[in-house]
Design a protein around this motif. Sequence first.
Motif, PDB file in Angstrom:
ATOM      1  N   THR A 159      -4.505  -4.005  -3.126  1.00 11.59           N
ATOM      2  CA  THR A 159      -2.870  -3.016  -3.179  1.00 11.59           C
ATOM      3  C   THR A 159      -2.943  -2.592  -4.330  1.00 11.59           C
ATOM      4  N   ASP A 160      -2.500  -3.804  -5.997  1.00 12.93           N
ATOM      5  CA  ASP A 160      -2.180  -2.852  -6.763  1.00 12.93           C
ATOM      6  C   ASP A 160      -3.126  -1.569  -7.544  1.00 12.93           C
ATOM      7  N   ILE A 161      -4.342  -1.971  -7.298  1.00 17.03           N
ATOM      8  CA  ILE A 161      -5.139  -0.865  -7.617  1.00 17.03           C
ATOM      9  C   ILE A 161      -4.961   0.201  -7.070  1.00 17.03           C
ATOM     10  N   VAL A 162      -4.554   0.203  -5.680  1.00 11.08           N
ATOM     11  CA  VAL A 162      -4.578   1.314  -5.013  1.00 11.08           C
ATOM     12  C   VAL A 162      -2.941   2.055  -5.828  1.00 11.08           C
ATOM     13  N   ALA A 163      -2.411   1.245  -5.587  1.00 11.57           N
ATOM     14  CA  ALA A 163      -1.105   1.825  -5.646  1.00 11.57           C
ATOM     15  C   ALA A 163      -0.906   2.865  -7.382  1.00 11.57           C
ATOM     16  N   ALA A 164      -1.925   1.870  -8.204  1.00 13.48           N
ATOM     17  CA  ALA A 164      -1.689   2.430  -8.954  1.00 13.48           C
ATOM     18  C   ALA A 164      -2.648   3.667  -9.054  1.00 13.48           C
ATOM     19  N   VAL A 165      -3.687   4.029  -8.306  1.00 15.22           N
ATOM     20  CA  VAL A 165      -4.238   5.438  -8.275  1.00 15.22           C
ATOM     21  C   VAL A 165      -3.697   6.147  -7.821  1.00 15.22           C
ATOM     22  N   LEU A 194       1.354  -1.105  -0.109  1.00 16.22           N
ATOM     23  CA  LEU A 194      -0.054   0.221   0.100  1.00 16.22           C
ATOM     24  C   LEU A 194       0.885   1.166  -0.305  1.00 16.22           C
ATOM     25  N   PRO A 195       0.478   2.405  -0.912  1.00 15.40           N
ATOM     26  CA  PRO A 195       1.344   3.570  -1.041  1.00 15.40           C
ATOM     27  C   PRO A 195       1.578   3.646   0.665  1.00 15.40           C
ATOM     28  N   ASP A 196       2.049   5.024   0.521  1.00 12.47           N
ATOM     29  CA  ASP A 196       2.454   6.148   1.421  1.00 12.47           C
ATOM     30  C   ASP A 196       0.878   6.829   1.884  1.00 12.47           C
ATOM     31  N   HIS A 197       0.035   6.932   2.986  1.00 17.33           N
ATOM     32  CA  HIS A 197      -0.771   7.655   3.022  1.00 17.33           C
ATOM     33  C   HIS A 197      -0.457   8.809   2.873  1.00 17.33           C
ATOM     34  N   LYS A 198      -0.071   9.669   2.310  1.00 13.66           N
ATOM     35  CA  LYS A 198      -0.057  11.137   2.349  1.00 13.66           C
ATOM     36  C   LYS A 198      -0.523  11.092   0.423  1.00 13.66           C
ATOM     37  N   LEU A 199      -0.104   9.861  -0.158  1.00 16.67           N
ATOM     38  CA  LEU A 199      -0.145  10.353  -1.935  1.00 16.67           C
ATOM     39  C   LEU A 199      -1.857  10.436  -1.759  1.00 16.67           C
ATOM     40  N   LEU A 200      -2.450   9.699  -1.154  1.00 13.94           N
ATOM     41  CA  LEU A 200      -4.067   9.591  -1.287  1.00 13.94           C
ATOM     42  C   LEU A 200      -4.975  10.680   0.188  1.00 13.94           C
ATOM     43  N   GLU A 202      -7.678   2.761   4.239  1.00 10.33           N
ATOM     44  CA  GLU A 202      -6.377   2.428   5.214  1.00 10.33           C
ATOM     45  C   GLU A 202      -4.892   3.210   4.530  1.00 10.33           C
ATOM     46  N   ALA A 203      -4.695   3.778   3.262  1.00 11.13           N
ATOM     47  CA  ALA A 203      -4.323   5.098   2.141  1.00 11.13           C
ATOM     48  C   ALA A 203      -4.245   5.424   2.393  1.00 11.13           C
ATOM     49  N   GLY A 204      -5.220   6.309   3.079  1.00 12.04           N
ATOM     50  CA  GLY A 204      -5.273   7.642   3.656  1.00 12.04           C
ATOM     51  C   GLY A 204      -6.663   8.825   2.570  1.00 12.04           C
ATOM     52  N   ALA A 205      -7.140   7.552   1.207  1.00 16.26           N
ATOM     53  CA  ALA A 205      -8.110   8.160   0.939  1.00 16.26           C
ATOM     54  C   ALA A 205      -9.954   8.526   1.533  1.00 16.26           C
ATOM     55  N   GLU A 206     -10.282   8.961   0.933  1.00 15.99           N
ATOM     56  CA  GLU A 206     -11.767   9.162   1.110  1.00 15.99           C
ATOM     57  C   GLU A 206     -12.771   8.280  -0.231  1.00 15.99           C
ATOM     58  N   ALA A 207     -13.255   7.155   0.109  1.00 16.41           N
ATOM     59  CA  ALA A 207     -13.240   5.881  -0.776  1.00 16.41           C
ATOM     60  C   ALA A 207     -15.470   6.041  -0.441  1.00 16.41           C
ATOM     61  N   PRO A 225     -18.798  -8.279  -3.143  1.00 18.55           N
ATOM     62  CA  PRO A 225     -18.347  -7.971  -1.327  1.00 18.55           C
ATOM     63  C   PRO A 225     -17.293  -7.507  -1.661  1.00 18.55           C
ATOM     64  N   GLU A 226     -16.462  -7.101  -2.798  1.00 18.12           N
ATOM     65  CA  GLU A 226     -15.361  -6.576  -3.387  1.00 18.12           C
ATOM     66  C   GLU A 226     -15.105  -5.196  -3.312  1.00 18.12           C
ATOM     67  N   ALA A 227     -16.276  -4.605  -3.221  1.00 14.65           N
ATOM     68  CA  ALA A 227     -16.357  -3.097  -3.592  1.00 14.65           C
ATOM     69  C   ALA A 227     -16.097  -1.946  -2.162  1.00 14.65           C
ATOM     70  N   SER A 228     -17.075  -2.946  -1.456  1.00 14.79           N
ATOM     71  CA  SER A 228     -16.197  -2.470   0.118  1.00 14.79           C
ATOM     72  C   SER A 228     -15.124  -2.995   0.844  1.00 14.79           C
ATOM     73  N   ARG A 229     -14.164  -3.842   0.564  1.00 10.15           N
ATOM     74  CA  ARG A 229     -13.203  -4.462   0.667  1.00 10.15           C
ATOM     75  C   ARG A 229     -12.133  -3.350  -0.123  1.00 10.15           C
ATOM     76  N   LEU A 230     -12.258  -3.280  -1.398  1.00  5.65           N
ATOM     77  CA  LEU A 230     -11.710  -2.364  -1.961  1.00  5.65           C
ATOM     78  C   LEU A 230     -12.008  -1.452  -1.130  1.00  5.65           C
ATOM     79  N   ALA A 231     -12.929  -0.353  -1.034  1.00  4.98           N
ATOM     80  CA  ALA A 231     -12.730   0.206  -0.445  1.00  4.98           C
ATOM     81  C   ALA A 231     -11.910   0.855   1.060  1.00  4.98           C
ATOM     82  N   ASP A 232     -11.636  -0.507   1.570  1.00  2.00           N
ATOM     83  CA  ASP A 232     -11.552  -0.235   2.861  1.00  2.00           C
ATOM     84  C   ASP A 232      -9.689  -0.193   2.364  1.00  2.00           C
ATOM     85  N   ALA A 233      -8.908  -1.022   1.459  1.00  2.00           N
ATOM     86  CA  ALA A 233      -8.002  -0.804   1.063  1.00  2.00           C
ATOM     87  C   ALA A 233      -7.351   0.397   0.965  1.00  2.00           C
ATOM     88  N   PHE A 234      -8.764   1.761   0.125  1.00  2.00           N
ATOM     89  CA  PHE A 234      -8.547   2.664  -0.096  1.00  2.00           C
ATOM     90  C   PHE A 234      -8.073   3.974   1.354  1.00  2.00           C
TER      91      PHE A 234
END
Length: 270
Positions: free
Chosen positions: A249-255, A5-11, A34-39, A23-32
């Motif tokens: 994690t790869d989706i979050v990192a790419a964004v 997961l990228p540094d929180h500051k990036l998101l 965790e990386a500092g984004a609003e999802a 349930p993939e949507a909510s799981r991915l939202a949690d990953a975002f």
Amino acid sequence: MATPLPDHKLLVARRILICRPEPEASRLADAFREAGAEARVLPLIRREPLPETPATRTLIQNLDLYTHVIAVSPYAAGLFLALADNWWPQLPMGIRWYGVGGGTASIFAQSGLDPCKPAKGWTSEALLALPSLQTFHHEKVLLVRGEDGRELIQQTLTERGADVTLLPLYRRLSPTPDKASLDSALLHFHPDAVITLSGETLNNFIALSKNSGHNPETTLLVVPASRIAQRAHQVGLTQTCVPQSLADTDIVAAVAQELDRRTGSAGNTK
């Protein structure tokens, strides 16, 4: 291997709208998050298992007649294994198992199988490049999928000499969000990036954007493959990104990387 997961500051302060099914949507939202984004989650595809039929039961009961079993998604693989468990306490030997991508293959692996998967990529084309799927002499292949989609796999394997049988286990539906939910997600939330991981999801997002008055032209669209990106480009949506894989994690990192790059590029033009 998935990207850390990228540094929180990036998101931080980045708004991400996720249009995957649950349930993939909510799981991915949690990953975002965790990386500092609003999802936020706005599923634009809903999956529904098909009822078991006599034809389905017959295919499963005759599973030992197949030399290759291909699942097109983690959802398809999970439904298949649950169904097979009703008839096969131990899955028959001698079958080569395949997942179109790493996530699908991992579902088979969790059941003690040793699935094949593309070394790189998660598309039909990547799967069809596997050496073990190049030449057939009427071997039976079971293709586990939804009611439609992935026609390229069936067509190509048939042309290569395989005897391909389809096993549809679910249908995809397009939910229609109410106006309040749509306005909240698109107009009020105003996402920096939208996760649309199928052509059907992208089409639904484009249609709903038009109906709501939302302009997606400056929004980053995360799509699963270059051919889906080209589809977006054809309708004037050129801000696209294809992640390294469809792991969360790869989706979050790419964004994170793409939005950071755009911020840097904008700053350099000042």
